[in-house]
Design a protein around this motif. Structure first.
Motif, short mmCIF file in Angstrom:
data_model
loop_
_atom_site.label_atom_id
_atom_site.label_comp_id
_atom_site.label_asym_id
_atom_site.label_seq_id
_atom_site.Cartn_x
_atom_site.Cartn_y
_atom_site.Cartn_z
N UNK A 18 0.82 -1.21 0.00
CA UNK A 18 0.00 0.00 0.00
C UNK A 18 0.85 1.26 0.00
N UNK A 19 1.95 1.25 0.74
CA UNK A 19 2.85 2.40 0.77
C UNK A 19 3.50 2.64 -0.59
N UNK A 20 3.68 1.60 -1.36
CA UNK A 20 4.35 1.71 -2.66
C UNK A 20 3.40 2.19 -3.76
N UNK A 21 2.12 1.93 -3.62
CA UNK A 21 1.17 2.24 -4.68
C UNK A 21 1.09 3.71 -5.08
N UNK A 22 1.19 4.69 -4.16
CA UNK A 22 1.12 6.08 -4.61
C UNK A 22 2.18 6.42 -5.66
N UNK A 23 3.35 5.84 -5.53
CA UNK A 23 4.40 6.08 -6.52
C UNK A 23 4.11 5.35 -7.83
N UNK A 24 3.69 4.10 -7.72
CA UNK A 24 3.42 3.28 -8.90
C UNK A 24 2.23 3.82 -9.69
N UNK A 25 1.23 4.31 -9.00
CA UNK A 25 -0.01 4.75 -9.65
C UNK A 25 -0.12 6.27 -9.78
N UNK A 26 0.98 6.98 -9.62
CA UNK A 26 0.95 8.44 -9.59
C UNK A 26 0.30 9.07 -10.82
N UNK A 27 0.43 8.45 -11.96
CA UNK A 27 -0.12 9.02 -13.18
C UNK A 27 -1.64 8.89 -13.27
N UNK A 28 -2.21 7.93 -12.54
CA UNK A 28 -3.64 7.66 -12.70
C UNK A 28 -4.47 7.84 -11.43
N UNK A 29 -3.83 7.86 -10.25
CA UNK A 29 -4.58 7.87 -8.99
C UNK A 29 -3.96 8.79 -7.94
N UNK A 30 -4.83 9.35 -7.14
CA UNK A 30 -4.42 9.94 -5.87
C UNK A 30 -4.73 8.88 -4.82
N UNK A 31 -3.70 8.38 -4.16
CA UNK A 31 -3.86 7.28 -3.22
C UNK A 31 -3.97 7.80 -1.79
N UNK A 32 -4.91 7.24 -1.05
CA UNK A 32 -5.12 7.64 0.34
C UNK A 32 -5.09 6.39 1.21
N UNK A 33 -4.07 6.30 2.06
CA UNK A 33 -3.96 5.17 2.97
C UNK A 33 -4.75 5.46 4.23
N UNK A 34 -5.69 4.57 4.54
CA UNK A 34 -6.55 4.71 5.71
C UNK A 34 -6.25 3.55 6.65
N UNK A 35 -5.45 3.79 7.66
CA UNK A 35 -5.07 2.76 8.63
C UNK A 35 -6.20 2.63 9.63
N UNK A 36 -7.01 1.59 9.47
CA UNK A 36 -8.19 1.44 10.30
C UNK A 36 -7.86 1.14 11.76
N UNK A 37 -6.64 0.70 12.06
CA UNK A 37 -6.24 0.53 13.46
C UNK A 37 -5.95 1.88 14.09
N UNK A 38 -5.56 2.85 13.29
CA UNK A 38 -5.18 4.15 13.81
C UNK A 38 -6.29 5.18 13.80
N UNK A 39 -7.45 4.81 13.27
CA UNK A 39 -8.57 5.75 13.21
C UNK A 39 -9.51 5.46 14.37
N UNK A 40 -9.69 6.45 15.23
CA UNK A 40 -10.62 6.32 16.35
C UNK A 40 -12.04 6.47 15.80
N UNK A 41 -12.87 5.50 16.10
CA UNK A 41 -14.25 5.51 15.60
C UNK A 41 -15.19 5.34 16.78
N UNK A 42 -15.91 6.41 17.09
CA UNK A 42 -16.90 6.33 18.15
C UNK A 42 -18.32 6.54 17.61
N UNK A 43 -18.39 6.91 16.32
CA UNK A 43 -19.70 7.10 15.68
C UNK A 43 -19.50 7.13 14.17
N UNK A 44 -20.59 6.98 13.45
CA UNK A 44 -20.52 7.06 11.99
C UNK A 44 -20.09 8.45 11.54
N UNK A 45 -20.59 9.48 12.22
CA UNK A 45 -20.19 10.83 11.83
C UNK A 45 -18.69 11.03 12.01
N UNK A 46 -18.14 10.48 13.08
CA UNK A 46 -16.70 10.60 13.31
C UNK A 46 -15.92 9.82 12.26
#
Length: 176
Positions: A18-46
Motif C-alpha cells: 500500500x505504501x508503494x502504490x502512490x508512486x506506482x499509480x501516480x499518473x492515474x490515482x491519488x492514493x489515500x492510505x486509511x489505517x483502520x487501526x489508527x482511526x478512532x471511531x466512536x460514531x458514523x459521523x466521526x
C-alpha cells in the motif's frame, strides 16, 4: 471499478504494498492510505469526518485544493455529507485521475460494528460507493478474505472483490 482485497498473514508486506502504490499509480490515482487501526471511531459521523479529513490531507499534499464540509453536517447526515457534499465536491479537482482509498486492517470495521460504534449499514453504503462513484477505487488489506469473516454483512462485498494473496517470499525470489 472493482475492489481489490489484499490478504495474507501478518508481517507479509501488505502495508508495504500500500505504501508503494502512490508512486506506482501516480499518473492515474491519488492514493489515500486509511489505517483502520489508527482511526478512532466512536460514531458514523466521526468515521466519515475522519475519512474526509484523511482524503483532504492526502490531496493537499498533492497540491489538490479540497474543502471539508463543516463538522456539524457530518453529525447531522454522515453518509450524505461524505458522499454528496465531500466526495462529489472533490471530483472536479481530481481531473482525469481517480481517488484510490486503501483501507489497511479493514477487519477493524467489523470490530466497530460489533462494539456499536457504527451500524452494519456501513457495508451496503461502501458497496454503493464502489458501484456508483466512478472516480473512486478501493483496496482493502487485511489478514482475511471477505468470505472468511463471520459477520454476514461482509457478504454484500463478496461477489465484487478481486483477491490477491500476499505471502512470504521464497528463497529464490529473495535472491532475485
Amino acid at each position: 471499478n472493482n475492489i481489490i482485497v489484499l490478504h495474507g498473514q501478518r508481517r507479509t508486506g501488505k502495508t508495504s504494498v500500500l505504501y508503494r502504490l502512490p508512486e506506482v499509480l501516480a499518473a492515474s490515482h491519488y492514493c489515500v492510505l486509511l489505517d483502520m487501526q489508527g482511526i478512532a471511531v466512536r460514531s458514523e459521523s466521526e468515521l466519515f469526518y475522519t475519512l474526509s479529513d484523511e482524503i483532504a490531507y492526502a490531496l493537499d499534499k498533492a497540491a489538490v485544493p479540497v474543502t471539508l464540509p463543516p463538522r456539524a453536517e457530518y453529525d447531522a447526515q454522515p453518509e450524505f455529507t461524505f458522499r454528496s457534499r465531500f466526495l462529489r465536491g472533490i471530483y472536479p479537482a481530481l481531473g482525469e485521475k481517480h481517488l484510490l482509498l486503501m483501507f489497511d486492517e479493514f477487519e477493524e470495521l467489523q470490530r466497530h460494528v460489533e462494539e456499536g460504534h457504527i451500524g452494519p449499514g456501513i457495508f451496503p453504503f461502501l458497496r454503493t460507493l464502489m458501484q456508483h462513484e466512478q472516480p473512486v477505487d478501493f483496496i482493502f488489506s487485511g489478514t482475511h478474505k471477505l468470505e472468511d469473516l463471520a459477520a454476514e454483512y461482509w457478504s454484500i462485498l463478496f461477489n465484487i472483490a478481486t483477491y490477491k494473496q500476499i505471502s512470504f517470499l521464497e528463497r529464490q525470489e529473495v535472491e532475485r
